[in-house]
Design a protein around this motif. Structure first.
Motif, PDB file in Angstrom:
ATOM      1  N   GLY A   1     -18.274   3.064  18.303  1.00  0.00           N
ATOM      2  CA  GLY A   1     -18.930   2.242  17.579  1.00  0.00           C
ATOM      3  C   GLY A   1     -18.206   1.837  16.414  1.00  0.00           C
ATOM      4  N   SER A   2     -18.834   2.080  15.102  1.00  0.00           N
ATOM      5  CA  SER A   2     -17.993   1.420  14.222  1.00  0.00           C
ATOM      6  C   SER A   2     -16.812   2.544  13.644  1.00  0.00           C
ATOM      7  N   LYS A   3     -17.034   3.828  13.997  1.00  0.00           N
ATOM      8  CA  LYS A   3     -16.053   4.851  13.725  1.00  0.00           C
ATOM      9  C   LYS A   3     -14.558   4.393  14.241  1.00  0.00           C
ATOM     10  N   ALA A   4     -14.767   3.426  15.269  1.00  0.00           N
ATOM     11  CA  ALA A   4     -13.367   3.392  16.075  1.00  0.00           C
ATOM     12  C   ALA A   4     -12.277   2.750  15.131  1.00  0.00           C
ATOM     13  N   HIS A   5     -12.626   1.991  14.110  1.00  0.00           N
ATOM     14  CA  HIS A   5     -11.600   1.555  13.240  1.00  0.00           C
ATOM     15  C   HIS A   5     -11.036   2.650  12.635  1.00  0.00           C
ATOM     16  N   ILE A   6     -11.496   3.672  12.019  1.00  0.00           N
ATOM     17  CA  ILE A   6     -11.078   4.843  11.095  1.00  0.00           C
ATOM     18  C   ILE A   6     -10.284   5.542  12.229  1.00  0.00           C
ATOM     19  N   VAL A   7     -10.887   5.750  13.413  1.00  0.00           N
ATOM     20  CA  VAL A   7     -10.158   6.686  14.153  1.00  0.00           C
ATOM     21  C   VAL A   7      -8.817   6.026  14.749  1.00  0.00           C
ATOM     22  N   GLY A   8      -8.841   4.738  15.011  1.00  0.00           N
ATOM     23  CA  GLY A   8      -7.913   4.238  15.821  1.00  0.00           C
ATOM     24  C   GLY A   8      -6.699   3.949  14.858  1.00  0.00           C
TER      25      GLY A   8
ATOM     26  N   VAL B   1       0.949  -1.087   0.116  1.00  0.00           N
ATOM     27  CA  VAL B   1      -0.074  -0.003  -0.144  1.00  0.00           C
ATOM     28  C   VAL B   1       0.682   1.279  -0.133  1.00  0.00           C
ATOM     29  N   GLU B   2       1.843   1.457   0.694  1.00  0.00           N
ATOM     30  CA  GLU B   2       2.729   2.502   1.044  1.00  0.00           C
ATOM     31  C   GLU B   2       3.533   2.806  -0.612  1.00  0.00           C
ATOM     32  N   GLU B   3       3.850   1.702  -1.319  1.00  0.00           N
ATOM     33  CA  GLU B   3       4.414   1.957  -2.706  1.00  0.00           C
ATOM     34  C   GLU B   3       3.363   2.262  -3.502  1.00  0.00           C
ATOM     35  N   LYS B   4       2.205   1.907  -3.397  1.00  0.00           N
ATOM     36  CA  LYS B   4       1.110   2.478  -4.435  1.00  0.00           C
ATOM     37  C   LYS B   4       0.472   3.748  -4.270  1.00  0.00           C
ATOM     38  N   LEU B   5       0.724   4.143  -2.771  1.00  0.00           N
ATOM     39  CA  LEU B   5       0.030   5.680  -2.493  1.00  0.00           C
ATOM     40  C   LEU B   5       0.952   6.466  -2.098  1.00  0.00           C
ATOM     41  N   GLY B   6       2.341   6.031  -1.928  1.00  0.00           N
ATOM     42  CA  GLY B   6       3.338   7.162  -1.460  1.00  0.00           C
ATOM     43  C   GLY B   6       3.062   7.912  -0.119  1.00  0.00           C
ATOM     44  N   ILE B   7       2.238   6.839   0.788  1.00  0.00           N
ATOM     45  CA  ILE B   7       2.009   7.468   2.182  1.00  0.00           C
ATOM     46  C   ILE B   7       2.564   6.419   3.133  1.00  0.00           C
ATOM     47  N   LYS B   8       3.270   6.907   4.130  1.00  0.00           N
ATOM     48  CA  LYS B   8       3.784   6.114   5.147  1.00  0.00           C
ATOM     49  C   LYS B   8       2.546   5.180   5.652  1.00  0.00           C
ATOM     50  N   THR B   9       2.791   3.773   5.991  1.00  0.00           N
ATOM     51  CA  THR B   9       1.660   3.176   6.286  1.00  0.00           C
ATOM     52  C   THR B   9       1.953   1.988   7.297  1.00  0.00           C
ATOM     53  N   ILE B  10       1.090   2.250   8.175  1.00  0.00           N
ATOM     54  CA  ILE B  10       1.102   1.040   9.493  1.00  0.00           C
ATOM     55  C   ILE B  10       0.006   0.048   9.408  1.00  0.00           C
ATOM     56  N   VAL B  11       0.155  -1.099   9.828  1.00  0.00           N
ATOM     57  CA  VAL B  11      -0.863  -2.024   9.777  1.00  0.00           C
ATOM     58  C   VAL B  11      -1.014  -2.670  11.114  1.00  0.00           C
ATOM     59  N   ASP B  12      -2.149  -2.902  11.599  1.00  0.00           N
ATOM     60  CA  ASP B  12      -2.577  -3.680  12.963  1.00  0.00           C
ATOM     61  C   ASP B  12      -3.800  -4.344  12.974  1.00  0.00           C
ATOM     62  N   ASN B  13      -3.831  -4.979  14.086  1.00  0.00           N
ATOM     63  CA  ASN B  13      -5.018  -5.955  14.281  1.00  0.00           C
ATOM     64  C   ASN B  13      -6.232  -4.773  14.427  1.00  0.00           C
ATOM     65  N   ASP B  14      -7.529  -5.200  14.026  1.00  0.00           N
ATOM     66  CA  ASP B  14      -8.706  -4.195  14.217  1.00  0.00           C
ATOM     67  C   ASP B  14      -9.105  -3.904  15.725  1.00  0.00           C
TER      68      ASP B  14
END
Length: 387
Positions: A367-374, A180-193
């Motif tokens: 609620g469901s907003k926690a995924h995006i905010v987190g 994803v970082e290569e495709k978007l050019g944005i520093k990317t971190i991945v974690d468990n939901d």
């Protein structure tokens, strides 16, 4: 001498973070109040605040006076000074949103589809295109975006951004972060939901100012996460909290993880619906609850058994971590308004006496907003350095 410089640099950065956190938490606060709350000298506080203003992270607002004497200038966070992107991938949905410095979602979009039936490459393309669309449609200054945080169900190598295993998405050993970082050019971190949700609740939701918070999610899977002092407790390999895969019955139902009798097989949404279909045609979790509410004994029995194992899960987390607060969320909690009350009632008889009264049960506020905010908060914490 070298160590002394490093120690001083660490202390300065720690104090800067402390002052910034106080300003974010209190919305509007004066320099004098910061001095009282931190025991720093007025000179140090003024210097730190000056640095934060120079960085554009903090701004001065109106003045106020508590009485006779000089008016104090209030400080507040410049919400749009730094932006991050949060994204979430699950078997039926992809979401993404722009989040400001105060944890507010400025713009978000989602795609609902049978994501788990698509190839890895197609899913990545969908995710990247959605993020691009969100950035473009939001109208924000893209130069202010410092990072992207992606969350998904599964076992994640947090240090590399690799998805070691996600049974819901049918992924194994996927280099998601790098791709994803290569495709978007944005520093990317991945974690468990679930870890990401817990982080969001601890900062912006019901867990504000709580020292030790456990979040448990009941839905298509069962997972938990612990936040201690504002930080995610990860364990040695970032698997801490995967309580859904503790073995309850070695000869029990087959779990998507490949083992039998995992705790989550007694609770997860799909299994509840499958159990209901042995008696009556059932398409959704809501229908099972409706049948139970109407007094159909088979449905009451299914819900009661589910409640029992939910409470066993909560009690296990409490015994393991001894948290101040347990936040419960997920489709099982959302589907039935009375579920939190029923959980607390049944939990009373299942909780170890030594732990009764030591914790509170709360529902998720985000609620469901926690995924995006987190996810966005994780990116902020990871990529925003104040050197």
């Amino acid at each position: 001498m070298e160590n002394n410089k490093l120690d001083q640099g660490y202390i300065k950065k720690k104090n800067l973070h402390l002052v910034l956190k106080l300003i974010k938490t209190n919305k509007s606060i004066s320099r004098a109040d910061i001095v009282k709350m931190t025991n720093m000298s007025p000179t140090s506080v003024s210097r730190i605040v000056g640095n934060l203003i120079d960085l554009g992270l903090v701004r001065e607002t109106e003045t106020y006076s508590k009485g006779v004497g000089r008016k104090a200038i209030l400080l507040e966070i410049n919400l749009k000074s730094i932006l991050t992107v949060g994204a979430y991938i699950n078997k039926h949905i992809v979401k993404a949103g722009i989040v400001d410095f105060g944890g507010g979602i400025l713009y978000e979009e989602k795609i609902e589809s049978e994501i788990d039936k698509l190839s890895y490459d197609k899913i990545i393309n969908i995710v990247c295109e959605l993020i691009k669309k969100v950035i473009n449609n939001s109208g924000v200054d893209e130069s202010k975006i410092v990072g992207l945080g992606i969350s998904l169900p599964g076992i994640i190598d947090y240090s590399t951004g690799n998805v070691l295993m996600s049974t819901q998405l049918k992924w194994k050993d996927i280099q998601l972060g790098r791709c994803v970082e290569e495709k978007l050019g944005i520093k990317t971190i991945v974690d468990n939901d679930v870890k990401v949700e817990a982080l969001a609740e601890s900062i912006y939701g019901v867990g504000k100012n709580i020292e030790k918070l456990a979040l448990i999610s009941f839905g298509r899977g069962v997972g938990s996460a612990l936040i201690v002092g504002g930080n995610i407790f990860r364990g040695t390999t970032n698997i801490a909290g995967e309580i859904g895969h503790t073995t309850i019955d070695p000869n029990g139902a087959l779990c998507p993880c490949g083992r039998r009798g995992c705790l989550q097989t007694f609770i997860i949404e799909d299994n509840i619906i499958a159990e209901a279909n042995k008696v009556k045609k059932t398409n959704s979790l809501l229908e099972v609850f409706e049948y139970a509410h109407n007094g159909e004994q088979w449905a009451v029995s299914i819900i009661d058994r589910c409640l029992t194992y939910m409470c066993i899960t909560i009690n296990t987390v409490i015994c393991m971590y001894n948290p101040d607060t347990v936040v419960i969320k997920g489709s099982l909690i959302k589907a039935f308004p009375d579920m939190p009350r029923l959980v607390e009632e049944k939990l009373e008889n299942l909780t170890w006496d030594q732990l009764k009264g030591s914790f509170q049960i709360l529902q998720s506020q985000l609620g469901s907003k926690a995924h995006i905010v987190g996810g966005a908060t994780l990116a902020l914490n990871t990529f925003c350095d104040f050197d």
